[in-house]
Design a protein around this motif. Structure first.
Motif, PDB file in Angstrom:
ATOM      1  N   HIS A 162     -10.086  -6.375  -7.682  1.00 47.51           N
ATOM      2  CA  HIS A 162     -10.523  -6.937  -6.370  1.00 47.51           C
ATOM      3  C   HIS A 162      -9.670  -6.771  -5.504  1.00 47.51           C
ATOM      4  O   HIS A 162      -9.013  -7.858  -4.750  1.00 47.51           O
ATOM      5  CB  HIS A 162     -10.919  -8.494  -6.780  1.00 47.51           C
ATOM      6  CG  HIS A 162     -11.778  -8.868  -7.923  1.00 47.51           C
ATOM      7  ND1 HIS A 162     -13.245  -8.598  -7.944  1.00 47.51           N
ATOM      8  CD2 HIS A 162     -11.691  -9.301  -9.218  1.00 47.51           C
ATOM      9  CE1 HIS A 162     -13.598  -8.978  -8.820  1.00 47.51           C
ATOM     10  NE2 HIS A 162     -12.804  -9.445  -9.729  1.00 47.51           N
ATOM     11  N   PRO A 163      -9.134  -5.613  -5.210  1.00 45.52           N
ATOM     12  CA  PRO A 163      -7.995  -5.556  -4.094  1.00 45.52           C
ATOM     13  C   PRO A 163      -8.473  -5.763  -2.700  1.00 45.52           C
ATOM     14  O   PRO A 163      -7.776  -6.268  -1.892  1.00 45.52           O
ATOM     15  CB  PRO A 163      -8.008  -3.887  -4.245  1.00 45.52           C
ATOM     16  CG  PRO A 163      -9.176  -3.455  -5.039  1.00 45.52           C
ATOM     17  CD  PRO A 163      -9.729  -4.252  -5.895  1.00 45.52           C
ATOM     18  N   GLU A 164      -9.599  -5.534  -2.586  1.00 45.67           N
ATOM     19  CA  GLU A 164     -10.357  -5.963  -1.011  1.00 45.67           C
ATOM     20  C   GLU A 164     -10.054  -7.447  -0.675  1.00 45.67           C
ATOM     21  O   GLU A 164     -10.195  -7.722   0.335  1.00 45.67           O
ATOM     22  CB  GLU A 164     -11.773  -5.381  -0.914  1.00 45.67           C
ATOM     23  CG  GLU A 164     -12.948  -6.317  -1.765  1.00 45.67           C
ATOM     24  CD  GLU A 164     -12.772  -5.898  -3.316  1.00 45.67           C
ATOM     25  OE1 GLU A 164     -13.343  -6.698  -4.126  1.00 45.67           O
ATOM     26  OE2 GLU A 164     -12.199  -4.945  -3.634  1.00 45.67           O
ATOM     27  N   GLU A 165     -10.294  -8.356  -1.743  1.00 41.26           N
ATOM     28  CA  GLU A 165      -9.962  -9.685  -1.365  1.00 41.26           C
ATOM     29  C   GLU A 165      -8.403 -10.269  -1.136  1.00 41.26           C
ATOM     30  O   GLU A 165      -8.372 -11.029  -0.391  1.00 41.26           O
ATOM     31  CB  GLU A 165     -10.373 -10.537  -2.421  1.00 41.26           C
ATOM     32  CG  GLU A 165     -11.874 -10.469  -2.969  1.00 41.26           C
ATOM     33  CD  GLU A 165     -12.255 -11.294  -4.192  1.00 41.26           C
ATOM     34  OE1 GLU A 165     -11.478 -12.115  -4.616  1.00 41.26           O
ATOM     35  OE2 GLU A 165     -13.182 -11.097  -4.915  1.00 41.26           O
ATOM     36  N   TYR A 166      -7.632  -9.133  -1.277  1.00 39.31           N
ATOM     37  CA  TYR A 166      -6.423  -9.540  -1.024  1.00 39.31           C
ATOM     38  C   TYR A 166      -5.586  -8.367  -0.125  1.00 39.31           C
ATOM     39  O   TYR A 166      -4.288  -8.143   0.080  1.00 39.31           O
ATOM     40  CB  TYR A 166      -5.411  -9.316  -2.439  1.00 39.31           C
ATOM     41  CG  TYR A 166      -6.147 -10.453  -3.407  1.00 39.31           C
ATOM     42  CD1 TYR A 166      -5.468 -11.621  -3.396  1.00 39.31           C
ATOM     43  CD2 TYR A 166      -7.041 -10.232  -4.287  1.00 39.31           C
ATOM     44  CE1 TYR A 166      -6.012 -12.824  -4.002  1.00 39.31           C
ATOM     45  CE2 TYR A 166      -7.444 -11.217  -5.051  1.00 39.31           C
ATOM     46  CZ  TYR A 166      -6.927 -12.478  -4.842  1.00 39.31           C
ATOM     47  OH  TYR A 166      -7.592 -13.359  -6.142  1.00 39.31           O
ATOM     48  N   GLY A 167      -6.524  -7.616   0.544  1.00 37.12           N
ATOM     49  CA  GLY A 167      -5.804  -6.676   1.592  1.00 37.12           C
ATOM     50  C   GLY A 167      -5.173  -5.458   0.833  1.00 37.12           C
ATOM     51  O   GLY A 167      -4.346  -4.868   1.587  1.00 37.12           O
ATOM     52  N   LEU A 168      -5.377  -5.422  -0.416  1.00 32.50           N
ATOM     53  CA  LEU A 168      -4.746  -4.127  -0.956  1.00 32.50           C
ATOM     54  C   LEU A 168      -5.544  -2.956  -0.928  1.00 32.50           C
ATOM     55  O   LEU A 168      -6.893  -2.897  -0.878  1.00 32.50           O
ATOM     56  CB  LEU A 168      -4.639  -4.460  -2.650  1.00 32.50           C
ATOM     57  CG  LEU A 168      -3.571  -5.617  -2.982  1.00 32.50           C
ATOM     58  CD1 LEU A 168      -3.576  -6.037  -4.383  1.00 32.50           C
ATOM     59  CD2 LEU A 168      -2.332  -5.491  -2.402  1.00 32.50           C
ATOM     60  N   GLU A 169      -4.731  -1.804  -0.670  1.00 33.11           N
ATOM     61  CA  GLU A 169      -5.443  -0.236  -0.794  1.00 33.11           C
ATOM     62  C   GLU A 169      -4.519   0.583  -1.714  1.00 33.11           C
ATOM     63  O   GLU A 169      -3.386   0.596  -1.557  1.00 33.11           O
ATOM     64  CB  GLU A 169      -5.386   0.223   0.637  1.00 33.11           C
ATOM     65  CG  GLU A 169      -6.404   1.536   0.709  1.00 33.11           C
ATOM     66  CD  GLU A 169      -6.377   1.859   2.122  1.00 33.11           C
ATOM     67  OE1 GLU A 169      -6.354   3.176   2.330  1.00 33.11           O
ATOM     68  OE2 GLU A 169      -6.071   1.063   2.924  1.00 33.11           O
ATOM     69  N   PHE A 170      -5.058   0.714  -2.777  1.00 33.56           N
ATOM     70  CA  PHE A 170      -4.461   1.638  -3.784  1.00 33.56           C
ATOM     71  C   PHE A 170      -4.713   3.108  -3.510  1.00 33.56           C
ATOM     72  O   PHE A 170      -5.845   3.571  -2.889  1.00 33.56           O
ATOM     73  CB  PHE A 170      -5.178   1.515  -5.209  1.00 33.56           C
ATOM     74  CG  PHE A 170      -4.955   0.415  -5.765  1.00 33.56           C
ATOM     75  CD1 PHE A 170      -3.744  -0.416  -6.106  1.00 33.56           C
ATOM     76  CD2 PHE A 170      -6.104  -0.637  -6.058  1.00 33.56           C
ATOM     77  CE1 PHE A 170      -3.597  -1.593  -6.447  1.00 33.56           C
ATOM     78  CE2 PHE A 170      -5.826  -1.761  -6.709  1.00 33.56           C
ATOM     79  CZ  PHE A 170      -4.793  -2.505  -6.716  1.00 33.56           C
ATOM     80  N   PRO A 171      -3.479   3.953  -3.389  1.00 32.24           N
ATOM     81  CA  PRO A 171      -3.501   5.370  -3.178  1.00 32.24           C
ATOM     82  C   PRO A 171      -4.513   5.988  -3.792  1.00 32.24           C
ATOM     83  O   PRO A 171      -4.745   5.713  -5.233  1.00 32.24           O
ATOM     84  CB  PRO A 171      -2.004   5.884  -3.366  1.00 32.24           C
ATOM     85  CG  PRO A 171      -1.699   4.867  -4.526  1.00 32.24           C
ATOM     86  CD  PRO A 171      -2.289   3.384  -4.219  1.00 32.24           C
ATOM     87  N   LYS A 172      -5.033   6.971  -3.377  1.00 36.01           N
ATOM     88  CA  LYS A 172      -5.958   7.798  -3.982  1.00 36.01           C
ATOM     89  C   LYS A 172      -5.417   9.063  -4.641  1.00 36.01           C
ATOM     90  O   LYS A 172      -4.540   9.917  -4.434  1.00 36.01           O
ATOM     91  CB  LYS A 172      -6.961   8.428  -3.182  1.00 36.01           C
ATOM     92  CG  LYS A 172      -8.017   7.552  -2.573  1.00 36.01           C
ATOM     93  CD  LYS A 172      -8.857   8.191  -1.469  1.00 36.01           C
ATOM     94  CE  LYS A 172      -9.938   7.256  -1.096  1.00 36.01           C
ATOM     95  NZ  LYS A 172      -9.281   6.088  -0.386  1.00 36.01           N
TER      96      LYS A 172
END
Length: 314
Positions: A162-172
């Motif tokens: 759930h990265p979007e709930e914590y403002g996280l953006e994982f590198p592609k």
């Protein structure tokens, strides 16, 4: 022994119901921030499938030898398959499915079993009498490192799902791989030099995709290696011939220059000499060092005609 080549049952973390996770609010902020005192599968290995812990756990899933052997991992043709990412991942699925079956699909207890011991987790589960894993009377019986370990792993999984709930953006990351057949003998070190590549280069990817090969050992021509999909064109361009290919070969053949040790000078003791006077005259590190170099013991008596080695003297 488990058959790692057989189809494996699906038990994906992402498909578990939401209530399989504890309320994230119950993961104490301080604990989640600092992390556990021990490693979880893959934690702390920095992308290296050849990582080995002080306790002897090895590979991307950090299997101990005995546990790995139970699930089909071990030495095959001179290679420890705990380092093979695919085999280790399959063994990990088998391991956790066994824990789920044993612990009534209790995710928290399954993770605690991995870290704190299967027997301890099973005994604690059976003695809990239906109490929740997080009940203080249950949770408090775990070793301190396991009490940190379980919420750490769950928090990491929750953030990944759930990265979007914590403002996280994982590198592609393009993790696709293909097969490259070597046209000439080369080591992984040599290939890393001639390929060049992105900022971090290709060494870690080549090493992880081909864990059977030591990076400094030449690999025979005709050997098929697994490589990132962008590597084959670069290999044909820079590693078969040309300046980068020559540079890689020359660097691998280079060695540190050796300096021949100069023979130790000697001095024949004259009447009236002392270790102190000889040491000062020849730039030694003091009479004690000179005595030790010559195997002399206190009170360091020397006599005329005796030959001393001037080791370490200027």
């Amino acid at each position: 022994m488990a058959d790692l080549d057989a189809p494996q049952p699906d038990h994906q973390l992402g498909e578990l119901p939401a209530d399989a996770f504890p309320d994230v609010a119950r993961i104490r902020a301080g604990r989640a921030a600092r992390g556990p005192a021990v490693r979880h599968p893959g934690e702390g290995i920095n992308g290296r499938v050849h990582a080995v812990s002080r306790a002897g756990a090895a590979g991307p899933m950090q299997f101990m030898p005995a546990t790995g052997a139970r699930f089909g991992l071990g030495w095959r043709d001179g290679f420890d398959t705990r380092y093979d990412p695919q085999l280790a991942a399959r063994a990990s699925v088998l391991y956790f499915n066994e824990r789920f079956a044993e612990l009534n699909n209790d995710l928290e207890f399954a993770i605690a079993a991995y870290n704190g011991g299967e027997g301890r987790a099973l005994r604690l589960k059976n003695a809990a009498g239906g109490k929740d894993f997080w009940d203080p009377s249950v949770y408090g019986q775990l070793p301190p490192e396991t009490r940190d370990y379980v919420p750490y792993v769950l928090a990491a999984a929750w953030l990944f799902l759930h990265p979007e709930e914590y403002g996280l953006e994982f590198p592609k990351v393009n993790g696709a791989a293909t097969v490259l057949k070597l046209k000439a003998p080369a080591s992984i070190y040599q290939l890393s030099i001639c390929l060049g590549g992105p900022r971090d280069g290709y060494f870690r990817a080549l090493r992880n995709l081909n864990p059977r090969y030591e990076p400094h050992n030449p690999i025979a021509a005709g050997t098929e290696l697994r490589v990132p999909v962008m590597v084959p064109p670069e290999y044909d361009k820079n590693c078969v011939s040309g300046p980068r290919a020559e540079l890689a070969v020359n660097l691998m053949a280079a060695s540190k220059p050796t300096v021949a040790a100069s023979p130790a000078r000697t001095y024949r003791v004259k009447s009236g000499d002392t270790l102190s006077s000889i040491s000062r005259r020849h730039g030694c590190d003091g009479p004690t060092q000179l005595a030790r170099a010559n195997g002399l013991r206190a009170p360091y008596v020397i006599r005329a005609g005796q030959r001393l080695q001037l080791k370490g003297c200027g």
